[in-house]
Each structure stands twice: as C-alpha cells, then as structure tokens.
Design an enzyme around this catalytic site. Structure first.
Site, PDB file in Angstrom:
ATOM      1  N   ASP A 173      -2.424  -5.966  -0.839  1.00 36.87           N
ATOM      2  CA  ASP A 173      -1.399  -7.441  -0.668  1.00 36.87           C
ATOM      3  C   ASP A 173      -2.640  -8.154   0.605  1.00 36.87           C
ATOM      4  OD1 ASP A 173       0.030  -5.993   0.996  1.00 36.87           O
ATOM      5  OD2 ASP A 173       1.539  -6.565  -0.437  1.00 36.87           O
ATOM      6  N   THR A 224       7.159 -11.093   7.172  1.00 37.21           N
ATOM      7  CA  THR A 224       8.558  -9.750   7.774  1.00 37.21           C
ATOM      8  C   THR A 224       6.921  -9.201   8.518  1.00 37.21           C
ATOM      9  OG1 THR A 224       9.440  -9.993   5.730  1.00 37.21           O
ATOM     10  CG2 THR A 224       9.723  -8.131   7.439  1.00 37.21           C
ATOM     11  N   GLY A 270       0.713  -1.381   0.214  1.00 35.56           N
ATOM     12  CA  GLY A 270       0.059   0.110   0.112  1.00 35.56           C
ATOM     13  C   GLY A 270       1.069   0.951  -0.040  1.00 35.56           C
TER      14      GLY A 270
END
Length: 492
Positions: A241, A265, A83
C-alpha cells in the site's frame, strides 16, 4: 461513460478495513468513486492470529460485482494490501492454511533470536531492510523452529495481494514491492536472498519469479467473470500500500528535492531513489529499502503516526466522552505548545492498556510537568510526533546527501491540519498535504500506466496535482521549535 474515459478498479485493503474504489480517467484528470467497503481484522484460533481469507475473498468478489453494476467499462482491477504476511499453496494449487497475521506472538523475541544464526550486519547487507519482529524472514524462522509442516509441503509462497491476484486470474506471481518487505529480497541482485534463507535452513523451492508492478496477468478467470457479471484485466499495482501511496505523491521534479510521509496509524517517512542503499549508515539509522513503482526504491523509516492520538480518543470515548476530532483539535489548539514531550517510539506507547496514563507516566518519570487536561495531553503528543518527524527528516537529508526543500504528506492523516502545521514548524520546511486517498489513487494510476492511458510516473503525478486538492503549510515560530527540539532530544 463519455468518449475517451477510462475506468479502473482499485481494491485497497488494510488491516482493519478494505474498500473498492473506481477511478474515472479523462482529459488528464482523475475522479474517484468508492463503491464498496468491508471490515477486516484478525481471528484468534487456538491461540494463533489468522486473517480470514475466505471472508476477505467473498468481499473482494462482492465489491467487484458492485463495481460492475456502476460501470460496465472497467479496464482492469488491482489489489494493494499491507506487507510481510503470506499464504502457501500446495502442488495442486490449493491454499494450505489461512495466513497468519503479523501481530501473532510467534515472532516474539525476533529479530534478536535470528542474530544467533546470521548476524545483524549480514542480514542488512543482504536485504537492506528495517529490522521489525514481524518481517516475513522471522515468521519463516519461527516456523522452522516450530517444525511447521507448511515449510515441508508448501509449493508456492504468495503474499496477501499475490493470493488475491491468483484467485482473480489464476496466475501465481510474486509482485516486487511486496516482496521487498519480506527481509529476504536482495535489492542489489534484484532477486530473492536465497543464500540468507539457506543459512536459516529455510527452503527456497516455493519462491517464484518476482514480477514488476504494471504487469498484466490476463483476464479474470472465465468462471469468475461469469459469476461477477463482467470481465476485465488483472493488473499488478504497487501491491504494497505504501508503494501505491508514494506513486500518488504530487511531487514536482526528480529525486533529491522532496521527501514524503504516508500518514495514518503509522507514518512512513522517506525519499524516492533510483537505486537501493545498503550502507552501514542506513543500517545504523534502521532505515529500509522497499521497492517502489517504476524501478524505484523507497528509502524510508516506519515510525509512529496517528496511533497515540487515536488511542487517547478511543480511551476517552470508551468512557462516554464522545469527542469528535474537530472538538479535540480545538481544545488542543487552546493548550500551550512545546511545554512537555514524549518519545513516540518508546516501548510503553506500542500497545498500552491506557494511552492517556502512559503519556502522563512518561512525563512524570522524566521529570516534566504532567498534563492535566485532554488538550494538554494531545498537545504533548502532537508536538512530540512533529518533533519525531523532524528527527527522521534530518536522517532523510543525511541519506539524501543534501537539503530537502519540501515534505509531502499523503493519506488519511492529512485531515489533522494541526499536526501538518506542526510538522512544517518542526522541520522548518514547506509541507504540502494531499491527496487523502493516495493509496487508491496510486493503485489506479499504475493500472492506467500499464494500460497506456498514462505515459509514466511523472504524468501520473501531474494528474494527481490537477485532480485533487492540496494544502501548503509554511513554517512558523521556528526559533521556538528549534529550542524545543533540543529539549525533546533528551527523551528521544
């Protein structure tokens, strides 16, 4: 292609790599095939960090060309990315600059620097978004402060996946789920927070109509279709995503009985809601309202995921250790649990030069025993991340207004079974893991919904349950984890 089979192409792009994944849908089941992979990363030009859009575009095209070689029957293509970041087009439809990357230093000092202009409470009431320095609002505020000419000559604002969909189809569309990451989207009105931007002196003329996921933008540009050797529709998935990943959560039932973690992550933990929540309590907890597919909102918090573990392995292997994840898991399992804890969100773990020393220093500073071995260091980190999950899970239940029975963990982090079991122990709830490829799956299934091959989100999630392996972790040693949580909260 067999009779009745439908084929869709997901371009799933992250900050370090991207890949093209074909989805073959038939008989209520989905099969994936990765056909292309490429590297990504920021480029420092004169002290500014940029994304290399021409390089990425060449790889997007190369991947589509390869996908067409594998299947001539691709119905559509859709792109998902991270984003906040964006590019600007001029009035003639030309890209004015490579997009600046969210880790660039121009937003240092934000969001606090913004509160002198508009208060924190007012920003949250207008946007419902978690405060992070790299949000698009602060990127634009920093540009305004620096008299960046892009704000004067920019004609169309397009976020990273919007740019690729424009390059593919020629259509300039601001997709909903990514627009909600800017911190100038108003979830109450369902439109841009024009008043907020005007208070910062930021132009709004370059903001386009917000377009929902599932929108068919039309066919590939004719010249591009000839160049790539095949034609297909360009369909908006949940272009953020995490929005695509949450679509692929194999949940049963409706709202209120499950939460999710998209684990990589970073870990994005939250609940799915049919409406936004911009209450004061949401602001106090620093939760966010991000758009989901199917007119939903993701009420979530962005927290530390695999980052600390990844950095420890990177440190050791850079010094010749050559640890595999399997080997590290074994030595971690052999180390005593719940001995010492860190606060995974503490500033010293955001980007330390030496993650191992940062963990040891935290334990030393807080009067705990200092871990001596690789296994003890990783056990400390894993236990602490799981207890952080517990902390945020309780916040999810508070926002939910009731008990949540199941925690779904999707994404690459599900390969760490040790952390998944620890999450079950820490929360005292059943943890269901999988699918690993949640983002690409969600991208593909949104295209299938747009195509009419899948009826709705509920059917999409049934396809996920029927197509991909999942594993269930039941909580154990809950009393020991309850006692550990009390100790952990001293530092977190």
């Amino acid at each position: 292609m067999s009779m009745g089979e439908k084929v869709y192409l997901a371009v799933d792009m992250g900050a370090s790599s991207g890949r093209h994944v074909l989805g073959f849908l038939e008989g209520g089941k989905l099969r994936l095939e990765e056909v292309y992979r490429f590297e990504n990363g920021v480029t420092d030009l004169g002290g500014t960090l940029y994304w290399d859009l021409p390089f990425l575009w060449k790889n997007v095209c190369s991947g589509i060309r390869r996908a067409v070689e594998v299947s001539q029957n691709i119905q559509s293509v859709g792109v998902d990315t991270w984003g906040v970041d964006f590019g600007m087009l001029d009035a003639n439809g030309r890209l004015l600059s490579n997009p600046v990357a969210y880790r660039d230093s121009r937003t240092n000092g934000y969001p606090d620097a913004a509160f002198a202009t508009v208060s924190r409470d007012e920003i949250f009431a207008s946007t419902g978004l978690q405060f992070m320095q790299f949000n698009t609002l602060y990127q634009l505020a920093a540009m305004k402060k620096a008299n960046d000419p892009l704000l004067e000559v920019g004609h169309r604002f397009l976020q990273i996946p919007d740019l690729f969909h424009w390059l593919l189809s020629g259509v300039e569309a601001n997709e909903f789920t990514n627009a909600t990451t800017t911190q100038f989207f108003n979830p109450t009105t369902g439109d841009w927070a024009y008043d907020l931007l005007e208070k910062f002196g930021i132009p709004t003329r370059f903001l386009g109509k917000i377009t929902p996921p599932g929108t068919n933008l039309g066919r590939l540009r004719p010249s591009l279709a000839r160049e790539l050797g095949g034609d297909m529709n360009v369909v908006l998935p949940g272009t953020h995503d995490t929005a695509s990943a949450v679509l692929a959560v194999p949940a049963l039932g409706g709202e209120r009985n499950w939460a999710y973690v998209s684990l990589g992550t970073w870990a994005l933990m939250g609940i799915e809601s049919s409406s936004p929540n911009v209450s004061r309590r949401m602001s106090e907890l620093n939760f966010t309202n991000e758009g989901g597919v199917g007119n939903t909102y993701r009420l979530l918090k962005n927290i530390t995921g695999m980052w600390i573990l990844q950095e420890c392995r990177k440190y050791w292997n850079a010094r010749g250790a050559n640890w595999s994840w399997d080997a590290l898991t074994k030595i971690t399992d052999a180390s005593p649990a719940l001995v010492r804890f860190i606060n995974p969100e503490a500033a010293e773990f955001f980007a330390p030069e030496n993650m191992v020393e940062a963990i040891c220093a935290f334990c030393r500073r807080t009067g705990q025993s200092v871990p001596q071995t690789e296994g003890e260091i990783l056990r400390c980190a894993t236990d602490s991340i799981a207890l952080r999950f517990r902390q945020v899970f309780e916040m999810c239940e508070e926002i939910n207004g009731g008990r949540i029975e199941t925690l779904h963990i999707v994404g690459g982090g599900t390969k760490n079974r040790q952390l998944c079991q620890a999450a079950a122990n820490a929360t005292g709830r059943t943890v269901v893991t999988g699918p690993v490829e949640a983002t690409a799956i969600g991208n593909i299934l949104m295209q299938a919904i747009a195509d009419g091959a899948v009826a709705d989100i509920a059917q999409a999630r049934k396809i996920v349950r029927d197509s991909f392996p999942m594993e269930t972790f039941s909580p154990s040693d809950t009393q020991a984890w309850e006692e550990a949580y009390v100790r952990y909260c001293q530092w977190a």
